[in-house]
Motif scaffolding. Sequence first.
Motif, PDB file in Angstrom:
ATOM      1  N   GLY A 134       1.268  -1.226   0.273  1.00  0.00           N
ATOM      2  CA  GLY A 134      -0.327  -0.392   0.265  1.00  0.00           C
ATOM      3  C   GLY A 134       0.935   1.182  -0.220  1.00  0.00           C
ATOM      4  O   GLY A 134       0.920   2.129  -1.069  1.00  0.00           O
ATOM      5  N   CYS A 136       4.020   1.565  -1.310  1.00  0.00           N
ATOM      6  CA  CYS A 136       4.209   1.668  -3.069  1.00  0.00           C
ATOM      7  C   CYS A 136       3.160   2.055  -3.641  1.00  0.00           C
ATOM      8  O   CYS A 136       3.748   3.207  -4.617  1.00  0.00           O
ATOM      9  N   VAL A 137       1.985   1.925  -3.352  1.00  0.00           N
ATOM     10  CA  VAL A 137       0.753   2.915  -4.044  1.00  0.00           C
ATOM     11  C   VAL A 137       0.885   3.874  -4.489  1.00  0.00           C
ATOM     12  O   VAL A 137       0.614   4.542  -4.654  1.00  0.00           O
ATOM     13  N   PHE A 140       3.457   5.941  -5.733  1.00  0.00           N
ATOM     14  CA  PHE A 140       3.076   6.261  -7.928  1.00  0.00           C
ATOM     15  C   PHE A 140       2.283   7.021  -7.064  1.00  0.00           C
ATOM     16  O   PHE A 140       3.076   8.067  -8.320  1.00  0.00           O
ATOM     17  N   ASP A 141       1.442   7.193  -6.498  1.00  0.00           N
ATOM     18  CA  ASP A 141       1.021   8.654  -6.692  1.00  0.00           C
ATOM     19  C   ASP A 141       1.693  10.234  -6.048  1.00  0.00           C
ATOM     20  O   ASP A 141       1.732  11.022  -7.074  1.00  0.00           O
ATOM     21  N   LEU A 385       0.633  -2.848  -8.945  1.00  0.00           N
ATOM     22  CA  LEU A 385       0.410  -1.312  -8.408  1.00  0.00           C
ATOM     23  C   LEU A 385      -0.021  -0.029  -8.746  1.00  0.00           C
ATOM     24  O   LEU A 385      -0.333   0.536  -8.531  1.00  0.00           O
ATOM     25  N   ALA A 386       0.831  -0.069  -9.892  1.00  0.00           N
ATOM     26  CA  ALA A 386       1.028   1.257 -10.682  1.00  0.00           C
ATOM     27  C   ALA A 386      -1.419   0.947 -11.081  1.00  0.00           C
ATOM     28  O   ALA A 386      -1.206   2.102 -10.977  1.00  0.00           O
ATOM     29  N   CYS A 388      -3.579   0.465  -9.671  1.00  0.00           N
ATOM     30  CA  CYS A 388      -4.036   0.851  -8.183  1.00  0.00           C
ATOM     31  C   CYS A 388      -3.968   2.123  -8.046  1.00  0.00           C
ATOM     32  O   CYS A 388      -4.501   2.471  -7.677  1.00  0.00           O
ATOM     33  N   ALA A 389      -2.066   3.119  -8.325  1.00  0.00           N
ATOM     34  CA  ALA A 389      -2.422   3.992  -8.138  1.00  0.00           C
ATOM     35  C   ALA A 389      -3.172   4.426  -9.340  1.00  0.00           C
ATOM     36  O   ALA A 389      -3.360   6.051  -8.541  1.00  0.00           O
ATOM     37  N   ALA A 398      -5.321   7.484  -0.297  1.00  0.00           N
ATOM     38  CA  ALA A 398      -4.704   6.357  -0.597  1.00  0.00           C
ATOM     39  C   ALA A 398      -3.558   6.020   0.760  1.00  0.00           C
ATOM     40  O   ALA A 398      -3.744   4.658   1.201  1.00  0.00           O
TER      41      ALA A 398
END
Length: 559
Positions: A134, A136-137, A140-141, A385-386, A388-389, A398
């Motif tokens: 999470g 990591c998500v 990305f944001d 993960l990308a 999810c972002a 997030a």
Amino acid sequence: ARARRGRRYRARTCAAVTDAPDGAEAKPANVEPGMTPRDAFFTLFKANVGPGCLSLPFAFAQAGTLLGPVSFVSLAAYSLYSQHLILDCKEAANDRRTRRGDQGARTYGEVAGACLGPLGQTVTELSVVLVQLGICVVFFDFLAESFEAGAGVEAPHAYLVGGFMPFVMLLSLPRDIKALAPLSAAANAATLLALLAVFGATGEHALTEGAAIQTSEGLPKGLLTSFPVFLGSAVYAFEGQTLILPVETAIQNSADFRRILDTSFVTVASLLLAVGWLSYASLGDIADVPITAELQARGFDMHVVNLLLCGSVLLTFPLQLTPAMSIIEEKLLGIPAPPPPGERLGVRGWVKEQVQSVLGIDAEAQQAAEIKRRTAARVSAVALLAGCACVVPNIGLAAALVGSLPGSMVALILPPLMHLYAIDDNRLQRAGHVLMIGASTAFMFYGTSKNVMAVVSATSTPVSPMEELASSVGPADVPAALLDPEIADPILLSCDIDDVPPALLAPEDTFPVTLSGPDVAEQAGDATDQVTALAEAGATAAREHPASETIASAEGDHR
């Protein structure tokens, strides 16, 4: 006696601390003991002060000027108490293991397994992995929004995330990430620089333009509707529980560790409270972006700071991802960990090597196949993960979602649950921990549901007021409904001048009135009065609305 057993245990199983930001669980490694109290303090400090803390001002804007700081201090005290519970559980578990001659527990998952059994260890390790993924998500944001603010580009959020995805994939493929560990220090330096810049900019704003909390309108003292977003973000900010056990194991004198833990945690909590509350008190409502990007949008020169943060997060991304992927690869996908360079195979490894040679199994080909599986797993994980972002393009929401679901389990529920099963021996203590578990579980379910709804609301396609009206009264009855000023005025004020419904600008085409009978003149007069009243009410509301200058300038068109 406990101190003597602890010294013997540390001499046998001292673990290294993988320097991962935002509280990633360390992976034990065979290293020499000897971490100094100063090293322990800064390791714990860095574990809790990462780029994610720059979303706290948005979180405080969801709670209010009074409810926010009071709740934050209470949650910080709860979190610190939970960390002491984890240390108690480790000591109790290792006392029992030492008497049996077993190796002591070194990680959060191993301590949970000793207290709650195999199922407890599985749930704990799964929660820790979800927290790390999470984060990591959120990274990305953070990359997308910081780059957009720092480089001054305007692009869809998904395009920015997709642009960083290949670089993150390449950095995440090497299994040995020790070469990137020094970059964590640069990331922490960039974060501290950003915090200094935030304090300077918010102070300048308060002195030159006045703090939002001092204006005549003021700021709300408490916001209950969006309060779950704040709580989730605050839990996300205190994700250092998984790191305290490796640090406690590696420190020279474990008797000093609790004092060091208290000092570092109070320092971290004070810093996070200051950056969150002071930014909100000075700026007022804050968008769901890092505070550095918000300041950039308000006219402060934050280009360099945003780009430095973007680069530091990109380079330290593998330090966050690799510990979680190592657990997934070894325990879920069955990909064995390769021996570190220079490590001897031992008797078991030698026997396996001989069996492979007898059966004609090419060990090098098998290792190459494992490398391919590991590469495919990491590429797939980064892509997921990308994605999810892209689905959750709001860094604050997030972080709140991560904190409310797996974060609550790791930081709020598991520590008192382990203590309840392994140590508690009096009714008062048991009752207190049962109350803590119940309240934390209720927040986990309620906060997760509310934050999911907030994410859906923030990412769904907005429905225009005219579409809402048509769905409620039917398309055929829209013209008649627009004759009511109470219905027409909000629609008028919610539209840009170019998007004002034609029904409000061309009444002769949209408001058909059937006139017949001897009182036709009276009917026409009534219809004219209705349209005139609508125009006057709309023009008056437009003049009074603070964001309706363009609508107010079109008063003549409305008439």
